[in-house]
Design an enzyme around this catalytic site. Structure first.
Site, PDB file in Angstrom:
ATOM      1  N   GLU A 286       9.999  -1.785   2.521  1.00 37.87           N
ATOM      2  CA  GLU A 286      11.120  -2.737   2.505  1.00 37.87           C
ATOM      3  C   GLU A 286      11.230  -3.430   1.150  1.00 37.87           C
ATOM      4  OE1 GLU A 286      13.514  -3.121   4.848  1.00 37.87           O
ATOM      5  OE2 GLU A 286      12.506  -1.350   5.646  1.00 37.87           O
ATOM      6  N   TRP A 289      13.301  -1.252  -0.936  1.00 30.63           N
ATOM      7  CA  TRP A 289      14.756  -1.405  -0.815  1.00 30.63           C
ATOM      8  C   TRP A 289      15.252  -2.517  -1.738  1.00 30.63           C
ATOM      9  CZ3 TRP A 289      18.478   1.548   1.100  1.00 30.63           C
ATOM     10  CH2 TRP A 289      18.131   2.540   2.013  1.00 30.63           C
ATOM     11  N   TRP A 317      42.225  -1.009   4.724  1.00 31.20           N
ATOM     12  CA  TRP A 317      41.835  -2.241   5.401  1.00 31.20           C
ATOM     13  C   TRP A 317      43.070  -2.947   5.951  1.00 31.20           C
ATOM     14  CZ3 TRP A 317      36.837  -2.164   5.984  1.00 31.20           C
ATOM     15  CH2 TRP A 317      36.000  -1.652   4.988  1.00 31.20           C
ATOM     16  N   ASN A 355      17.584  -9.332  10.070  1.00 27.40           N
ATOM     17  CA  ASN A 355      18.169  -8.163   9.400  1.00 27.40           C
ATOM     18  C   ASN A 355      18.857  -7.212  10.370  1.00 27.40           C
ATOM     19  OD1 ASN A 355      18.530  -6.621   6.858  1.00 27.40           O
ATOM     20  ND2 ASN A 355      17.366  -5.083   7.988  1.00 27.40           N
ATOM     21  N   TRP A 373      34.746  -5.302   3.299  1.00 29.35           N
ATOM     22  CA  TRP A 373      33.355  -5.715   3.171  1.00 29.35           C
ATOM     23  C   TRP A 373      33.189  -6.855   2.168  1.00 29.35           C
ATOM     24  CZ3 TRP A 373      31.122  -5.283  -1.652  1.00 29.35           C
ATOM     25  CH2 TRP A 373      31.744  -4.421  -2.574  1.00 29.35           C
ATOM     26  N   TRP A 396      26.086  -4.743   2.134  1.00 27.73           N
ATOM     27  CA  TRP A 396      27.471  -4.660   2.579  1.00 27.73           C
ATOM     28  C   TRP A 396      28.095  -3.302   2.274  1.00 27.73           C
ATOM     29  CZ3 TRP A 396      30.104  -7.221   6.023  1.00 27.73           C
ATOM     30  CH2 TRP A 396      29.603  -8.450   6.444  1.00 27.73           C
TER      31      TRP A 396
END
Length: 493
Positions: A286, A289, A317, A355, A373, A396
């Site tokens: 993690e 990331w 959108w 998360n 987003w 996002w």
């Protein structure tokens, strides 16, 4: 006449700690070698981070973290000097006032700050100062990790294999016991003059949830190691449990470093903690990331505002005017979908969101509500205490399917199934959506499907005590799939 000793400046930014602080250690070494005095300085210049100046929740954290750092520095003999920017002019003035011969800082990686820091370094070197920047934030700096073709990575797994293969054994720089501060430091601003705290007291829950500062970070690390870390791999998916580290804001503000976390995990393993190796491996992944997010931001600086893949610029959108009420309902946790509302209320009440739930609320906004987003990223930016531009952008774009290593376009989280799977007893739902507290746990995940008698027994009238869902989940999923499917034939830009 005795000549005053020269000064070495240590410029603090988002490295608000004394332990494992390369810039501070280098500044102290320089001061000791030259007989100079050390002046720690913080310059508040949010306009230089535009269009991503720190949001309200981040400013709350920054206030308390600076207070903690200031106390730690003062106890060691070198109080923190606070000034208001512009940064370059402020540092130039300080150098002139104090006879500074050197400046040290730890690097930041946001596009606007890379440009600003480059200008500072060039100008002060031209003025004759020794200027050094250090890595106090990442395990591997973005420009050091390259694909076989020499370019940046866009997929996490090969990126992390490359980084993992070259990681040295974790080592941590000790915090200095004393610092040679200035006897007569120039005037600075009181912390309150920065006006970082909110004018309206919406932050009451923050004080219950967090202890900003280096000591708060270390205490949280100890607490997590003693409780949740042993069940991290599976337990991190359960929002009602305390298995996640909750160290993200401490990492973001540099109150603890990723090297410190790796070292602590290694010590647990070396101490023979039974069954801990898989948990440690998944936690370090993690951290990977986080590294990947900074890698992408550095190499693709347009991504905080625009999709990595250009074909998504044409995504259909919903118009802003049409979606405005849905966006407002999502922001305040009033969508009528309990797991989404619980997450958004947790965000507002504590400045943080689990998360797993972040992924659910992001999928709901971009796919069920078909809202860009960027709207979600902006809201998170203002309300998260751990609002990292790199992490926020990666998360996002992943949820919207338009970024590196993104979720496939056809992956639309079903919030009801997610809620049933990861909060089966509805403890998370009933805590953050108390309107459902008297409803049977099994009925909380989708109260609109519960029998009328169940709702009546719980005193719950939908549309009055708690809203009906803003959208039909199945129909809105089909709408999203149709919109995403229309882009499948486009080439990546």
């Amino acid at each position: 006449m005795k000549t005053a000793p020269p000064t070495v400046l240590c410029w603090f930014r988002r490295d608000l700690r004394l332990t494992d602080n390369p810039a501070l250690c280098a500044a102290l070494e320089e001061a000791q070698a030259t007989g100079a005095r050390l002046l720690p300085v913080f310059v508040w210049a949010p306009e230089e981070e535009a269009p991503w100046a720190p949001g309200a929740a981040s400013r709350w954290w920054l206030h308390h973290s600076l207070a903690a750092l200031s106390a730690e520095l003062a106890a060691r003999g070198a109080p923190l000097l606070i000034r208001r920017g512009p940064t370059l002019a402020t540092l130039q003035a300080l150098a002139a006032e104090t006879g500074a011969v050197a400046l040290f800082w730890n690097r930041l990686y946001e596009p606007a700050l890379i440009c600003r820091d480059g200008e500072v370094k060039a100008a002060l070197r031209e003025a004759g100062l020794k200027v050094e920047s250090h890595n106090g934030t990442l395990l591997a700096e973005p420009w050091t990790v390259k694909t076989g073709g020499g370019g940046p990575y866009r997929v996490f797994s090969p990126f992390w294999r490359s980084v993992s293969a070259s990681l040295p054994a974790p080592e941590v720089l000790p915090a200095p016991a004393t610092l040679p501060g200035l006897a007569n430091a120039p005037d600075g601003l009181p912390l309150a003059a920065l006006a970082l705290l909110p004018r309206i007291a919406w932050d009451g829950g923050f004080y219950r949830a967090w202890s900003p500062g280096e000591q708060g970070a270390l205490q949280r690390l100890d607490q997590w190691m003693g409780q949740g870390a042993g069940h991290y791999h599976e337990g991190r998916n359960w929002p009602a449990a305390d298995h996640t580290s909750r160290l993200s804001p401490h990492l973001h503000f540099g109150e603890i470093s990723p090297r410190q976390l790796r070292l602590r995990l290694q010590r647990e393993l070396d101490g023979g903690r039974a069954g801990f190796a898989p948990e440690a491996e998944h936690y370090v992944r993690e951290l990977g990331w986080r590294e990947f997010a900074h890698h992408l931001l550095f190499h693709y600086p347009h991504t905080p505002d625009r999709p990595l893949y250009e074909r998504f610029e044409a995504f259909p959108w919903r118009p802003a005017a049409e979606a405005a009420e849905d966006l407002a309902a999502w922001q305040r946790g009033a969508t009528g979908v309990p797991i989404v509302d619980a997450g958004m209320r947790q965000l507002w009440g504590s400045g943080w969101m689990h998360n797993r739930v972040r992924m659910i609320v992001a999928s709901f906004l971009t796919k069920n509500l078909l809202i860009p987003w960027q709207e979600g990223a902006r809201w998170f930016w203002d309300t998260l205490v751990d609002a990292s531009l790199a992490n926020n952008t990666l998360g996002w774009q992943w949820a919207a399917g338009c970024g590196a290593d993104a979720a496939p376009y056809f992956r639309v989280f079903n919030p009801v199934l997610q809620s049933q799977k990861f909060d089966g007893e509805a403890r998370y739902l009933q805590h953050w959506v108390p309107e459902l507290a008297q409803l049977a746990p099994a009925a909380c995940h989708a109260p609109w499907t519960a029998k009328a008698g169940q709702r009546e027994a719980a005193g719950l009238r939908l549309g009055e005590h708690y809203p009906l869902p803003r959208v039909d989940l199945a129909a809105s999923r089909d709408r999203a799939l149709a919109a995403y499917g229309a882009l499948r034939g486009g080439a990546d830009g």
